[in-house]
Design an enzyme around this catalytic site. Structure first.
Site, mmCIF file in Angstrom:
data_model
loop_
_atom_site.group_PDB
_atom_site.id
_atom_site.type_symbol
_atom_site.label_atom_id
_atom_site.label_comp_id
_atom_site.label_asym_id
_atom_site.label_seq_id
_atom_site.Cartn_x
_atom_site.Cartn_y
_atom_site.Cartn_z
ATOM 1 N N ASP A 187 0.871 -1.176 0.000
ATOM 2 C CA ASP A 187 0.000 0.000 0.000
ATOM 3 C C ASP A 187 0.910 1.227 0.000
ATOM 4 O O ASP A 187 2.141 1.095 -0.170
ATOM 5 C CB ASP A 187 -0.996 -0.036 1.182
ATOM 6 C CG ASP A 187 -0.330 0.160 2.534
ATOM 7 O OD1 ASP A 187 0.913 0.274 2.592
ATOM 8 O OD2 ASP A 187 -1.058 0.195 3.553
ATOM 9 N N CYS B 289 3.154 -3.213 4.070
ATOM 10 C CA CYS B 289 2.274 -2.105 4.459
ATOM 11 C C CYS B 289 2.967 -1.383 5.620
ATOM 12 O O CYS B 289 4.147 -1.625 5.870
ATOM 13 C CB CYS B 289 0.866 -2.588 4.809
ATOM 14 S SG CYS B 289 0.757 -3.681 6.232
ATOM 15 N N THR C 110 2.768 -1.414 9.092
ATOM 16 C CA THR C 110 3.302 -2.314 10.116
ATOM 17 C C THR C 110 3.616 -3.706 9.570
ATOM 18 O O THR C 110 4.382 -4.453 10.167
ATOM 19 C CB THR C 110 2.265 -2.526 11.235
ATOM 20 O OG1 THR C 110 1.054 -2.997 10.621
ATOM 21 C CG2 THR C 110 1.990 -1.243 11.998
ATOM 22 N N HIS D 76 10.845 -23.580 9.288
ATOM 23 C CA HIS D 76 9.833 -24.243 10.119
ATOM 24 C C HIS D 76 8.416 -24.092 9.572
ATOM 25 O O HIS D 76 7.602 -24.989 9.749
ATOM 26 C CB HIS D 76 9.855 -23.685 11.550
ATOM 27 C CG HIS D 76 11.089 -24.060 12.310
ATOM 28 N ND1 HIS D 76 11.218 -23.850 13.662
ATOM 29 C CD2 HIS D 76 12.256 -24.628 11.903
ATOM 30 C CE1 HIS D 76 12.408 -24.283 14.069
ATOM 31 N NE2 HIS D 76 13.067 -24.746 13.013
ATOM 32 N N HIS E 242 8.315 -30.588 10.925
ATOM 33 C CA HIS E 242 7.516 -29.406 10.607
ATOM 34 C C HIS E 242 6.431 -29.699 9.570
ATOM 35 O O HIS E 242 5.430 -29.006 9.494
ATOM 36 C CB HIS E 242 8.416 -28.277 10.110
ATOM 37 C CG HIS E 242 9.480 -27.944 11.093
ATOM 38 N ND1 HIS E 242 9.209 -27.380 12.320
ATOM 39 C CD2 HIS E 242 10.821 -28.145 11.056
ATOM 40 C CE1 HIS E 242 10.342 -27.237 12.988
ATOM 41 N NE2 HIS E 242 11.327 -27.693 12.237
HETATM 42 C C1 RB5 Z 1 -2.011 2.576 6.540
HETATM 43 O O1 RB5 Z 1 -2.028 3.798 7.213
HETATM 44 C C2 RB5 Z 1 -1.762 1.438 7.528
HETATM 45 O O2 RB5 Z 1 -2.886 1.239 8.296
HETATM 46 C C3 RB5 Z 1 -1.381 0.185 6.769
HETATM 47 O O3 RB5 Z 1 -0.267 0.450 5.991
HETATM 48 C C4 RB5 Z 1 -1.005 -1.015 7.605
HETATM 49 O O4 RB5 Z 1 -0.029 -0.703 8.553
HETATM 50 C C5 RB5 Z 1 -2.126 -1.774 8.151
HETATM 51 O O5 RB5 Z 1 -1.949 -2.776 8.850
#
Ligand code: RB5
Length: 151
Positions: free
Chosen positions: A10, A67, A69, A100, A135
């Site tokens: 994203d 993305c 996080t 694993h 595994h």
């Molecule tokens: C976008 O702001 C953020 O929510 C997305 O990139 C991601 O971290 C969602 O889990």
């Protein structure tokens, strides 16, 4: 033979995706890039789906999703049958995700780690094989949750 990789991010993963794509192409990988193509706001599930489908349909050897996080991409990609998407923050996590868990999608955070660390995670991921053995039966148990008996 160099591997085929499907990538998607994203807006929060765009810069890192571009950097890693260039590095992978320089290394001889063939990259299928599903976007995004800018930092304009985008919904991560749309890109998780495209990469997950490439992996499920065996158009590529593995996927990379990024993305902010890495959490949203992991949650979304793991809804697809046969997908084992692993969010890795260290190379050691990538090593174990392959050895694993036989992870077939590497998920990265565009906001929590730097590009050098991310590249080292990617290199570890693509150069590590699944260990099988004990595994294997654990992966089969997960596949049973999805109604898939076979791998
Ligand atoms: C976008 O702001 C953020 O929510 C997305 O990139 C991601 O971290 C969602 O889990």
């Amino acid at each position: 033979m160099k591997k085929r990789i499907s990538m998607g991010s994203d807006h929060a993963g765009y810069q890192l995706k571009e950097y890693l794509k260039t590095k992978l192409i320089e290394e001889g990988f063939s990259v299928l890039d599903h976007g995004v193509d800018s930092e304009e706001l985008a919904d991560y599930p749309d890109y998780a789906e495209k990469v997950a489908r490439d992996v499920m349909d065996e158009r590529v050897d593995f996927g990379i999703l990024i993305c902010g996080t890495g959490l949203g991409m992991s949650i979304a990609a793991n809804k697809f049958k046969g997908i084992r998407a692993a969010l890795c923050l260290y190379p050691f996590m990538a090593e174990l995700a392959r050895k694993h868990n036989d992870a077939n999608i590497l998920v990265l955070s565009g906001r929590l780690i730097g590009r050098d660390l991310a590249w080292s995670i990617v290199r570890t991921f693509y150069s590590t094989e699944f260990e099988g053995g004990r595994h294997e039966k654990r992966i089969r148990k997960i596949m049973k949750f999805e109604g898939c008996e076979k791998r």
